[in-house]
Design a protein around this motif. Sequence first.
Motif, PDB file in Angstrom:
ATOM      1  N   THR A   1      20.522 -52.426 -25.580  1.00 48.77           N
ATOM      2  CA  THR A   1      20.993 -52.354 -26.399  1.00 48.77           C
ATOM      3  C   THR A   1      20.902 -52.841 -27.600  1.00 48.77           C
ATOM      4  OG1 THR A   1      23.250 -54.175 -26.819  1.00 48.77           O
ATOM      5  CG2 THR A   1      23.234 -52.080 -25.329  1.00 48.77           C
TER       6      THR A   1
ATOM      7  N   GLU B   1      22.537 -54.785 -29.943  1.00 48.02           N
ATOM      8  CA  GLU B   1      23.045 -56.404 -29.851  1.00 48.02           C
ATOM      9  C   GLU B   1      22.848 -57.277 -28.653  1.00 48.02           C
ATOM     10  OE1 GLU B   1      24.659 -53.227 -29.624  1.00 48.02           O
ATOM     11  OE2 GLU B   1      25.643 -53.254 -31.742  1.00 48.02           O
ATOM     12  N   ASP B   2      21.980 -56.563 -27.527  1.00 43.65           N
ATOM     13  CA  ASP B   2      21.149 -57.524 -26.404  1.00 43.65           C
ATOM     14  C   ASP B   2      20.222 -58.269 -27.100  1.00 43.65           C
ATOM     15  OD1 ASP B   2      23.283 -57.163 -24.513  1.00 43.65           O
ATOM     16  OD2 ASP B   2      21.465 -55.042 -23.705  1.00 43.65           O
TER      17      ASP B   2
ATOM     18  N   ARG C   1      20.579 -60.606 -29.716  1.00 45.25           N
ATOM     19  CA  ARG C   1      21.187 -61.779 -28.943  1.00 45.25           C
ATOM     20  C   ARG C   1      19.678 -62.672 -28.636  1.00 45.25           C
ATOM     21  NH1 ARG C   1      26.136 -59.490 -27.354  1.00 45.25           N
ATOM     22  NH2 ARG C   1      24.710 -58.390 -25.686  1.00 45.25           N
TER      23      ARG C   1
ATOM     24  N   GLN D   1      20.568 -56.382 -38.178  1.00 48.00           N
ATOM     25  CA  GLN D   1      19.856 -55.022 -37.684  1.00 48.00           C
ATOM     26  C   GLN D   1      19.202 -54.841 -38.157  1.00 48.00           C
ATOM     27  OE1 GLN D   1      22.364 -54.355 -34.989  1.00 48.00           O
ATOM     28  NE2 GLN D   1      21.586 -51.916 -36.040  1.00 48.00           N
TER      29      GLN D   1
END
Length: 76
Positions: free
Chosen positions: A39, A41-42, A45, A52
């Motif tokens: 994702t 978000e992955d 991280r 974003q």
Amino acid sequence: MKNLERITLNLEIMGGKPCIRGLRMTVGTVIGLLAAGHTAEDVLRMYPYLQQEDIMEALSYAAWRSEEIEVPLASV
């Protein structure tokens, strides 16, 4: 297409491949991670220096390029 301000091309960085904000992170790496099932978000991280907006511009750039280049695909 809107102007992409976060995608850069520099022959001295990653051999001139499209990169994110002049970093040694290629658009292809970001798109590859997303295609592999990670994702956004992955990815953020794993690479905390990305934002974003970088991911969204990488997707926009990839979509634009896919319309510009015909890639031969295997017929079924």
